[in-house]
Design a protein around this motif. Sequence first.
Motif, PDB file in Angstrom:
ATOM      1  N   TYR A  26       0.819  -1.212   0.000  1.00 53.31           N
ATOM      2  CA  TYR A  26       0.000   0.000   0.000  1.00 53.31           C
ATOM      3  C   TYR A  26       0.854   1.264   0.000  1.00 53.31           C
ATOM      4  O   TYR A  26       0.337   2.356   0.041  1.00 53.31           O
ATOM      5  CB  TYR A  26      -0.927   0.019   1.223  1.00 53.31           C
ATOM      6  CG  TYR A  26      -1.851  -1.174   1.272  1.00 53.31           C
ATOM      7  CD1 TYR A  26      -2.848  -1.346   0.315  1.00 53.31           C
ATOM      8  CD2 TYR A  26      -1.727  -2.135   2.265  1.00 53.31           C
ATOM      9  CE1 TYR A  26      -3.694  -2.439   0.345  1.00 53.31           C
ATOM     10  CE2 TYR A  26      -2.575  -3.235   2.306  1.00 53.31           C
ATOM     11  CZ  TYR A  26      -3.544  -3.376   1.345  1.00 53.31           C
ATOM     12  OH  TYR A  26      -4.393  -4.463   1.366  1.00 53.31           O
ATOM     13  N   ASN A  27       2.185   1.114  -0.016  1.00 55.51           N
ATOM     14  CA  ASN A  27       3.100   2.254  -0.002  1.00 55.51           C
ATOM     15  C   ASN A  27       3.738   2.431  -1.374  1.00 55.51           C
ATOM     16  O   ASN A  27       3.963   1.455  -2.085  1.00 55.51           O
ATOM     17  CB  ASN A  27       4.206   2.053   1.036  1.00 55.51           C
ATOM     18  CG  ASN A  27       3.650   1.947   2.438  1.00 55.51           C
ATOM     19  OD1 ASN A  27       2.487   2.222   2.676  1.00 55.51           O
ATOM     20  ND2 ASN A  27       4.485   1.524   3.374  1.00 55.51           N
ATOM     21  N   ALA A  28       4.035   3.670  -1.736  1.00 59.08           N
ATOM     22  CA  ALA A  28       4.688   3.936  -3.024  1.00 59.08           C
ATOM     23  C   ALA A  28       5.631   5.116  -2.899  1.00 59.08           C
ATOM     24  O   ALA A  28       5.520   5.916  -1.972  1.00 59.08           O
ATOM     25  CB  ALA A  28       3.643   4.217  -4.094  1.00 59.08           C
ATOM     26  N   LYS A  56      -2.581   9.059  -8.998  1.00 59.38           N
ATOM     27  CA  LYS A  56      -3.254   7.838  -9.454  1.00 59.38           C
ATOM     28  C   LYS A  56      -3.765   8.000 -10.877  1.00 59.38           C
ATOM     29  O   LYS A  56      -3.647   7.079 -11.687  1.00 59.38           O
ATOM     30  CB  LYS A  56      -4.407   7.480  -8.508  1.00 59.38           C
ATOM     31  CG  LYS A  56      -3.923   6.912  -7.183  1.00 59.38           C
ATOM     32  CD  LYS A  56      -5.057   6.519  -6.283  1.00 59.38           C
ATOM     33  CE  LYS A  56      -4.528   5.964  -4.963  1.00 59.38           C
ATOM     34  NZ  LYS A  56      -5.587   5.535  -4.066  1.00 59.38           N
ATOM     35  N   VAL A  71       1.290   6.045  -9.488  1.00 60.71           N
ATOM     36  CA  VAL A  71       1.128   5.073  -8.403  1.00 60.71           C
ATOM     37  C   VAL A  71      -0.083   4.203  -8.716  1.00 60.71           C
ATOM     38  O   VAL A  71      -0.977   4.598  -9.459  1.00 60.71           O
ATOM     39  CB  VAL A  71       0.962   5.757  -7.022  1.00 60.71           C
ATOM     40  CG1 VAL A  71       2.179   6.564  -6.649  1.00 60.71           C
ATOM     41  CG2 VAL A  71      -0.285   6.613  -6.976  1.00 60.71           C
ATOM     42  N   ILE A 125      -2.723   2.062  -3.669  1.00 58.13           N
ATOM     43  CA  ILE A 125      -1.767   2.794  -2.831  1.00 58.13           C
ATOM     44  C   ILE A 125      -2.483   3.743  -1.874  1.00 58.13           C
ATOM     45  O   ILE A 125      -3.419   4.432  -2.249  1.00 58.13           O
ATOM     46  CB  ILE A 125      -0.775   3.576  -3.724  1.00 58.13           C
ATOM     47  CG1 ILE A 125       0.003   2.626  -4.632  1.00 58.13           C
ATOM     48  CG2 ILE A 125       0.170   4.418  -2.899  1.00 58.13           C
ATOM     49  CD1 ILE A 125       0.815   1.592  -3.903  1.00 58.13           C
ATOM     50  N   VAL A 165       2.018   7.748  -0.022  1.00 58.90           N
ATOM     51  CA  VAL A 165       3.002   8.108  -1.046  1.00 58.90           C
ATOM     52  C   VAL A 165       4.057   9.007  -0.431  1.00 58.90           C
ATOM     53  O   VAL A 165       3.745   9.879   0.375  1.00 58.90           O
ATOM     54  CB  VAL A 165       2.329   8.835  -2.241  1.00 58.90           C
ATOM     55  CG1 VAL A 165       3.372   9.317  -3.237  1.00 58.90           C
ATOM     56  CG2 VAL A 165       1.353   7.920  -2.939  1.00 58.90           C
TER      57      VAL A 165
END
Length: 143
Positions: A73-75, A96, A101, A105, A108
Amino acid sequence: MELNGIKPAAGAKHAKRRVGRGIGSGIGKTAGRGHKGQKSRAGGFHKVGFEGGQMPLQRRLPKRGFKSQTLKYNAEVTLTSLENLGAAEVDMLTLKQAGLVGHMIKVVKVIKTGELTKAVKLTGIGATAGAKAAIEAAGGSIA
């Protein structure tokens, strides 16, 4: 073409191997199972990784590390990609829609890779210390 002349394509059908049907077949007696032992018996199977009672390899080796389930879930977004995006205000939805991403996600963070010349206002997005300095130097801000 007649109904009584229809045949499947060549090689589409082949006879099932009938093992253990006499010495003339070439696969009689033990039917390719060898002599004695667990694997020669009917129903003689064991679970995957079983080594006859010896401690299995996956239990002999030490456990090491783990993979966090929250990482998916992280970018990360680079300064270069922000420069190429060309938007004055950037938030999660903007990233998005631009495809920077993935849609799953939730968090960010901007990292300091590349250069930033345009002023960019970040909303709801984190940044590393170096990236924050570069954004503020270009006249942008982080909210």
